[in-house]
Design an enzyme around this catalytic site. Structure first.
Site, PDB file in Angstrom:
ATOM      1  CD  GLU A   1      -3.271  -5.444  -1.593  1.00  0.00           C
ATOM      2  OE1 GLU A   1      -3.821  -4.563  -0.890  1.00  0.00           O
ATOM      3  OE2 GLU A   1      -2.810  -6.497  -1.115  1.00  0.00           O
TER       4      GLU A   1
ATOM      5  CG  ASN B   1      -1.965  -1.093   1.180  1.00  0.00           C
ATOM      6  OD1 ASN B   1      -2.143  -1.768   0.166  1.00  0.00           O
ATOM      7  ND2 ASN B   1      -2.663  -1.300   2.282  1.00  0.00           N
TER       8      ASN B   1
ATOM      9  CD  GLU C   1       1.041  -7.543  -0.455  1.00  0.00           C
ATOM     10  OE1 GLU C   1       0.287  -7.634   0.543  1.00  0.00           O
ATOM     11  OE2 GLU C   1       1.209  -6.479  -1.087  1.00  0.00           O
TER      12      GLU C   1
END
Length: 496
Positions: A173, A72, A291
């Site tokens: 993401e 992120n 991930e």
């Protein structure tokens, strides 16, 4: 409990285990970078500020690739903030994790750390708040030989030779509403395509990973993958998968996590191949499971916002977690024909196999040991496993196989490895290993992580698997008991 049977044959091979399947992940999150891999004030720090004890553990297992800097975090990151004289670098608010990023550790430090650790870098570019121009600038900074603005900046910063980074993530993401710059699949696909073409214009040898779904429960899965690949199929090499497993799932659901990983991988493979078929393409898209881990979100204490490197996501793992990670390792190996990159998230302190505390030697968590087996599988061939096993019912999941297994044979054909987990908290499983297709091989070791030898979660220095007595072989068959809630590695070698 009923007897299980495991059969493997050298003729039935899934695919070669890419060395990058055992990768890991370093993000500017919590104490992963600051206080994890880099801490100039710690007694274990070397002249570069790298914690030598952490480097020692990374070298010990030979981590093949490390994804950086996020996660992120990357969706708000300006790489320019992290280059040049450290004292002149700006501090910035990290909007992803509500921390302060001092930028004392940046691209050059990260690539220097990778060189010291003997690992390859997998860099992510910011497609949240930035786009194709900044992505191409970063490739120019790291990979262009010289004579241009960003390559000359690299040289001025003390690194005249290009780094030659080959593996790149096109954002992170972007399907998630929590992500800075989140956008619909069609919009992300257009931006990823533009970035891919700009980056390859600088270096045509790089490999690119497009963002897939953040987990298999996302409402846009797998339509997201289909939309992205319809646009980017010819310009990317891999599509990503991310998945974490942990509480508040029940114990039984957590131990069954690999079933979800299996379905996730197989659905993405089917989606990739459907898009390829529609395009009448002979190209096969690979998968980058960049991930994955056990993550107990209920164990996270609140942290004070807008601090530098506050402790975050510092899960302490127990024996159950090691067994679960073992089954996830098995799932990745079973799908080695299509999953070519995978990154255990993360490497140090943050949901990690390694813990580095101030002034104390770094130590291994329970999940370190099954992760090590994934790295050991590099360049071997994954074998098709025919496993007949008892099953048990798990609320919310259904019928779950008690045993989980994967198998590999070494590149030279001399070593067969069987990785077997028992998910049952209550019952050992008598198991017959059918090795009749392996004449001349003899079982030489059986190592085991068993509940009887476990310690409380977070106890420093989780002990390694223990050697257990070898069973006798009879006419190509070996009878072995797989203890309840255990992770087992059995090795057979060919005599010459």
């Amino acid at each position: 409990m009923a007897t299980a049977q495991l059969v493997v044959d050298p003729a039935f091979r899934v695919g070669t285990v890419d060395r990058r399947l055992g990768g890991s992940f370093v993000e500017h999150l919590g104490r992963c970078v600051y206080g994890g891999i880099w801490d100039p004030d710690d007694p274990a720090a070397d002249s570069n500020g790298f914690r030598s004890d952490v480097l020692g553990l990374v070298r010990e297992v030979q981590v093949p690739v490390v994804r950086y800097p996020g996660g992120n975090f990357v969706s708000g990151y300006r790489f320019e903030d992290g280059i040049g004289p450290p004292e002149s670098r700006p501090s910035r608010p990290d909007l992803a994790w509500h921390s302060v990023e001092p930028n004392r550790f940046g691209t050059d430090e990260a690539l220097g750390w990778c060189a010291a650790a003997g690992t390859e870098a997998m860099l992510a570019v910011n497609l949240g708040t930035r786009g194709a121009g900044a992505a191409a600038d970063l490739v120019e900074y790291t990979n262009h030989p010289g004579g241009t603005y960003w390559s000359d900046r690299r040289a001025a910063n003390g690194h005249p030779e290009p780094y030659g980074v080959k593996l790149w993530c096109l954002g992170n993401e972007m399907d998630g509403p929590w992500q800075i710059g989140h956008r619909p699949a069609a919009d992300y696909a257009r931006d990823a395509l533009q970035a891919a073409r700009a980056m390859r214009a600088i270096d045509g040898t790089i490999e690119l990973v497009a963002c897939g779904s953040s987990n298999s429960a996302m409402p846009s899965f797998p339509a997201w993958e289909a939309t992205v690949l319809e646009t980017c199929y010819d310009d990317v090499d891999y599509i990503s998968l991310h998945s974490y497993y942990g509480r508040p799932s029940s114990r039984g659901e957590l131990l069954a996590a690999a079933l979800d990983m299996d379905r996730f991988i197989e659905t993405v493979v089917a989606t990739c191949d459907h898009v390829g078929a529609r395009r009448r393409s002979t190209k096969r898209i690979g998968l980058s499971f960049d991930e994955w881990n056990v993550w107990h979100r209920d164990a996270e204490p609140d942290h004070e916002p807008w601090r530098q490197a506050p402790p975050m996501l510092e899960n302490r793992y127990d024996h159950d977690d090691a067994v679960v990670v073992g089954t996830l390792v098995n799932s990745l190996i079973r799908h080695a024909d299509r999953v070519k990159v995978a990154c255990l998230a993360q490497l140090v302190n943050v949901i990690a196999p390694i813990v580095a505390e101030p002034g104390r030697p770094a130590w291994r968590q329970s999940i370190f040991w099954p992760y090590r087996e994934l790295i050991r599988a590099a360049r071997s061939d994954s074998l098709l496993v025919a496993l007949t096993t008892p099953e048990h019912d798990v609320a919310g999941v259904g019928s779950v196989p008690v045993l989980d297994a994967a198998a590999t044979v070494s590149e030279d054909g001399d070593e067969l490895r069987l990785l077997i987990a028992n998910r049952s908290p209550d019952h050992s499983v008598p198991t017959t290993l059918d090795l009749r297709a392996w004449p001349g091989y003899a079982l030489v070791s059986h190592e085991q992580l068993a509940d009887s030898t476990s310690r409380p979660a977070g106890a420093p220095g989780w002990p390694p698997p223990v050697a257990v007595p070898l069973p006798a072989e009879r006419a190509g068959r070996v009878d072995v008991s797989i203890p309840r809630l255990s992770w087992n590695t059995l090795v057979a070698r060919r005599s010459h």
